[in-house]
Design a protein around this motif. Structure first.
Motif, PDB file in Angstrom:
ATOM      1  N   ILE A  72      36.440  32.357  34.417  1.00  0.00           N
ATOM      2  CA  ILE A  72      35.634  33.332  33.664  1.00  0.00           C
ATOM      3  C   ILE A  72      35.496  34.625  34.463  1.00  0.00           C
ATOM      4  O   ILE A  72      35.633  35.733  33.911  1.00  0.00           O
ATOM      5  N   ALA A  73      35.219  34.504  35.769  1.00  0.00           N
ATOM      6  CA  ALA A  73      35.138  35.705  36.611  1.00  0.00           C
ATOM      7  C   ALA A  73      36.449  36.484  36.545  1.00  0.00           C
ATOM      8  O   ALA A  73      36.454  37.725  36.487  1.00  0.00           O
ATOM      9  N   ALA A  74      37.572  35.772  36.528  1.00  0.00           N
ATOM     10  CA  ALA A  74      38.881  36.433  36.444  1.00  0.00           C
ATOM     11  C   ALA A  74      39.035  37.200  35.142  1.00  0.00           C
ATOM     12  O   ALA A  74      39.642  38.285  35.104  1.00  0.00           O
ATOM     13  N   GLU A  75      38.496  36.654  34.054  1.00  0.00           N
ATOM     14  CA  GLU A  75      38.544  37.364  32.767  1.00  0.00           C
ATOM     15  C   GLU A  75      37.769  38.674  32.843  1.00  0.00           C
ATOM     16  O   GLU A  75      38.206  39.703  32.327  1.00  0.00           O
ATOM     17  N   TYR A  76      36.622  38.642  33.507  1.00  0.00           N
ATOM     18  CA  TYR A  76      35.786  39.849  33.585  1.00  0.00           C
ATOM     19  C   TYR A  76      36.424  40.926  34.462  1.00  0.00           C
ATOM     20  O   TYR A  76      36.277  42.117  34.179  1.00  0.00           O
ATOM     21  N   VAL A  77      37.104  40.527  35.539  1.00  0.00           N
ATOM     22  CA  VAL A  77      37.662  41.545  36.428  1.00  0.00           C
ATOM     23  C   VAL A  77      39.123  41.858  36.111  1.00  0.00           C
ATOM     24  O   VAL A  77      39.699  42.792  36.670  1.00  0.00           O
ATOM     25  N   GLY A  78      39.718  41.052  35.231  1.00  0.00           N
ATOM     26  CA  GLY A  78      41.076  41.348  34.807  1.00  0.00           C
ATOM     27  C   GLY A  78      42.148  40.946  35.794  1.00  0.00           C
ATOM     28  O   GLY A  78      43.073  41.716  36.065  1.00  0.00           O
ATOM     29  N   VAL A  79      42.045  39.742  36.365  1.00  0.00           N
ATOM     30  CA  VAL A  79      43.102  39.231  37.236  1.00  0.00           C
ATOM     31  C   VAL A  79      43.634  37.923  36.651  1.00  0.00           C
ATOM     32  O   VAL A  79      42.925  37.226  35.922  1.00  0.00           O
ATOM     33  N   GLU A  80      44.847  37.584  36.993  1.00  0.00           N
ATOM     34  CA  GLU A  80      45.476  36.383  36.455  1.00  0.00           C
ATOM     35  C   GLU A  80      45.454  35.271  37.492  1.00  0.00           C
ATOM     36  O   GLU A  80      45.762  35.486  38.663  1.00  0.00           O
ATOM     37  N   ILE A  81      45.071  34.080  37.038  1.00  0.00           N
ATOM     38  CA  ILE A  81      45.080  32.909  37.901  1.00  0.00           C
ATOM     39  C   ILE A  81      45.917  31.829  37.219  1.00  0.00           C
ATOM     40  O   ILE A  81      45.684  31.493  36.056  1.00  0.00           O
ATOM     41  N   LYS A  82      46.889  31.309  37.934  1.00  0.00           N
ATOM     42  CA  LYS A  82      47.727  30.235  37.398  1.00  0.00           C
ATOM     43  C   LYS A  82      47.240  28.889  37.919  1.00  0.00           C
ATOM     44  O   LYS A  82      46.812  28.779  39.068  1.00  0.00           O
ATOM     45  N   MET A  83      47.320  27.885  37.072  1.00  0.00           N
ATOM     46  CA  MET A  83      46.978  26.534  37.497  1.00  0.00           C
ATOM     47  C   MET A  83      48.206  25.887  38.137  1.00  0.00           C
ATOM     48  O   MET A  83      49.326  26.040  37.647  1.00  0.00           O
ATOM     49  N   ALA A  84      47.996  25.179  39.244  1.00  0.00           N
ATOM     50  CA  ALA A  84      49.093  24.489  39.923  1.00  0.00           C
ATOM     51  C   ALA A  84      49.726  23.466  38.988  1.00  0.00           C
ATOM     52  O   ALA A  84      49.014  22.724  38.290  1.00  0.00           O
ATOM     53  N   GLU A  91      35.629  25.426  47.874  1.00  0.00           N
ATOM     54  CA  GLU A  91      34.242  25.489  47.394  1.00  0.00           C
ATOM     55  C   GLU A  91      34.175  26.456  46.211  1.00  0.00           C
ATOM     56  O   GLU A  91      34.466  27.650  46.332  1.00  0.00           O
ATOM     57  N   SER A  92      33.760  25.924  45.061  1.00  0.00           N
ATOM     58  CA  SER A  92      33.888  26.655  43.799  1.00  0.00           C
ATOM     59  C   SER A  92      33.120  27.978  43.777  1.00  0.00           C
ATOM     60  O   SER A  92      33.621  28.976  43.255  1.00  0.00           O
ATOM     61  N   ASN A  93      31.901  28.009  44.334  1.00  0.00           N
ATOM     62  CA  ASN A  93      31.148  29.266  44.322  1.00  0.00           C
ATOM     63  C   ASN A  93      31.818  30.323  45.195  1.00  0.00           C
ATOM     64  O   ASN A  93      31.844  31.512  44.869  1.00  0.00           O
ATOM     65  N   ALA A  94      32.365  29.875  46.336  1.00  0.00           N
ATOM     66  CA  ALA A  94      33.057  30.820  47.220  1.00  0.00           C
ATOM     67  C   ALA A  94      34.306  31.384  46.537  1.00  0.00           C
ATOM     68  O   ALA A  94      34.613  32.579  46.658  1.00  0.00           O
ATOM     69  N   ILE A  95      35.020  30.529  45.807  1.00  0.00           N
ATOM     70  CA  ILE A  95      36.217  30.988  45.085  1.00  0.00           C
ATOM     71  C   ILE A  95      35.822  32.019  44.029  1.00  0.00           C
ATOM     72  O   ILE A  95      36.456  33.077  43.893  1.00  0.00           O
ATOM     73  N   ALA A  96      34.757  31.727  43.282  1.00  0.00           N
ATOM     74  CA  ALA A  96      34.314  32.663  42.242  1.00  0.00           C
ATOM     75  C   ALA A  96      33.878  33.993  42.852  1.00  0.00           C
ATOM     76  O   ALA A  96      34.150  35.064  42.297  1.00  0.00           O
ATOM     77  N   ARG A  97      33.197  33.947  43.996  1.00  0.00           N
ATOM     78  CA  ARG A  97      32.787  35.185  44.669  1.00  0.00           C
ATOM     79  C   ARG A  97      34.017  36.019  45.058  1.00  0.00           C
ATOM     80  O   ARG A  97      34.029  37.234  44.908  1.00  0.00           O
ATOM     81  N   ARG A 117      35.152  39.888  43.487  1.00  0.00           N
ATOM     82  CA  ARG A 117      35.230  41.088  44.334  1.00  0.00           C
ATOM     83  C   ARG A 117      36.642  41.690  44.378  1.00  0.00           C
ATOM     84  O   ARG A 117      36.862  42.680  45.077  1.00  0.00           O
ATOM     85  N   LEU A 118      37.579  41.090  43.665  1.00  0.00           N
ATOM     86  CA  LEU A 118      38.956  41.561  43.785  1.00  0.00           C
ATOM     87  C   LEU A 118      39.159  42.987  43.265  1.00  0.00           C
ATOM     88  O   LEU A 118      40.013  43.709  43.766  1.00  0.00           O
ATOM     89  N   LYS A 119      38.388  43.363  42.253  1.00  0.00           N
ATOM     90  CA  LYS A 119      38.538  44.716  41.702  1.00  0.00           C
ATOM     91  C   LYS A 119      37.211  45.442  41.782  1.00  0.00           C
ATOM     92  O   LYS A 119      36.242  45.064  41.113  1.00  0.00           O
ATOM     93  N   PRO A 120      37.106  46.461  42.622  1.00  0.00           N
ATOM     94  CA  PRO A 120      35.849  47.210  42.771  1.00  0.00           C
ATOM     95  C   PRO A 120      35.431  47.847  41.447  1.00  0.00           C
ATOM     96  O   PRO A 120      36.252  48.125  40.569  1.00  0.00           O
ATOM     97  N   GLY A 121      34.125  48.067  41.330  1.00  0.00           N
ATOM     98  CA  GLY A 121      33.628  48.797  40.169  1.00  0.00           C
ATOM     99  C   GLY A 121      33.197  47.924  39.014  1.00  0.00           C
ATOM    100  O   GLY A 121      32.641  48.425  38.038  1.00  0.00           O
TER     101      GLY A 121
END
Length: 419
Positions: A19-31, A66-72, A76-80
């Motif tokens: 969900i965080a990736a959707e908000y910041v606009g980055v792509e995450i692939k599942m292994a 650790e899931s919270n650390a991953i989400a954090r 932060r990947l895209k400023p603003g």
């Protein structure tokens, strides 16, 4: 290489990051072809995370677990973006609600849910404590949300994402309408969040539980038909039909007596554990003179034993909230021993890596076998029996019971009690 998520299935701990990736606009692939219990035990996977836990995010710079650390990290990947607020105070409040969601709600919701899904033994008194703790947390959250649409500010933040993901399973299986009706602002908040496009895209449709699932270990075993001995019947006589109630009683298999815990079969001890726990809880002043003295007056070395424990992997404790959550999870899983144990866990140090050390009082002269067998955290610690003839070790016991600071020359980050 892009971002690759290693996980056995899409669950709340994976949803946080997606969900965080959707908000910041980055792509995450599942292994691909990940098999829980197989893939996470390979030497290659254990290079990503030291104890094989999932999820793990593989990044070009290195892995994160650790899931919270991953989400954090992803947030932060895209400023603003707004996921961490627009000021230092909002950032602090977002972190505050992430901690609250993790420690006050998720830990207790998990404790409530695990026996229902047969991942832990059902203990009625433990269930009651978990439910009471969940209600206390929901009450505090409900008060806050009475005057807030989202947790912090006017937009969705990472705190909202993590809170919503932690709630998702509970609304599906535990939180019936009759339960959540006490917390109308929490209800409104949850349905607002799951209908956000970036959230619903990942979580999908949520249908609130109508009834609580039965607890498997509390189910009554099905009656097994009892074979009747063959009886010769004279031709001129017909066997009289039995009344249904009588037949049912005869067919019921007698309930098997519940096996006693081996600790209940030990010779009686002069030390009453509940008396010590009560003294510890009620002593507010003169702790050394009252509680510590009372402990040694009560202590029975033939009926109880004292143990120091030291976490084997303290070098990994680089994030304070993760370390505290780790210890909190250990104490949750020790509920099976509550009747037979008292414990203190100290998190030591102002800066990482933080040290985790503990003191445990167990019924019997050894660590109970059922605790070693059923609580997997036990093997993560080195255990040393306290030598009562050594005054330095006895003083260390005193300091751990009373949260003495500085402890062994260092500040206490946190101290947790199991009683």
């Amino acid at each position: 290489m892009g971002l690759i998520m290693h996980a056995g299935s899409n669950n709340k701990n994976v949803y946080k990051t997606l969900i965080a990736a959707e908000y910041v606009g980055v792509e995450i692939k599942m292994a691909e072809n990940f098999q829980m219990g197989v893939s996470n035990k390979t030497p290659e996977f254990l290079k990503l995370t030291p104890i094989g836990k999932v999820p793990v995010l593989e990044t070009p710079e290195g892995p994160i677990f650790e899931s919270n650390a991953i989400a954090r990290y992803v947030a932060r990947l895209k400023p603003g973006n707004s996921l961490f607020g627009s000021s230092p105070i909002e950032y602090g409040q977002i972190e505050q609600w992430i901690e609250f969601s993790t420690l006050e709600l998720d830990a207790n919701m998990r404790g409530w849910a695990l026996p229902i899904f047969e991942h832990a033994n059902y203990i009625k008194s433990a269930e009651e404590r978990y439910i009471a703790a969940v209600k206390r947390g929901l009450g505090a959250l409900n008060t806050h949300l009475a005057s807030h649409t989202f947790l912090v500010g006017d937009d969705v933040t990472l705190a909202d994402i993590i809170m919503t993901c932690n709630f998702a399973m509970c609304f599906k299986y535990l939180f019936t309408k009759s339960f959540t009706s006490e917390f109308p602002h929490v209800e409104r908040y949850f349905w607002t969040m799951v209908n956000q496009p970036n959230v619903s895209k990942i979580i999908g449709e949520i249908k609130q539980a109508e009834v609580l699932p039965p607890i498997p270990s509390a189910k009554k075993p099905e009656a097994k038909p009892k074979p009747e001995p063959k009886k010769e019947v004279k031709k001129e006589e017909a066997p009289m039909p039995k009344p249904e109630s009588e037949a049912a009683i005869e067919e019921e298999e007698a309930p098997k007596p519940k096996a006693k815990n081996p600790l209940d079969l030990l010779p009686p001890s002069s030390m009453v554990l509940d008396d010590w726990k009560r003294l510890y809880s009620n002593t507010k002043t003169n702790f050394r003179e009252v509680a510590i003295k009372g402990f040694w007056d009560m202590y029975d070395p033939e009926g109880y034993s004292l143990w120091f424990c030291n976490y084997k992997y303290n070098d990994e404790n680089t994030v304070s909230f993760v370390t505290m959550n780790k210890v909190g999870g250990f104490l949750q899983r020790m509920d099976l021993a509550r009747k037979y144990a008292f414990g203190k866990m100290l998190i030591i140090g102002n800066e990482p890596p933080f040290k985790v050390k503990g003191l445990w009082l167990f019924r019997g002269t050894e660590i109970p076998k059922f605790v070693m067998d059923e609580c997997y955290d036990m093997e993560l610690y080195e255990w040393t029996k306290v030598d009562l003839s050594d005054e330095a070790q006895k003083e260390r016991v005193n300091q751990m019971i009373e949260d003495f600071e500085p402890f062994e020359g260092e500040a206490l980050l946190d101290a947790k009690c199991f009683k």
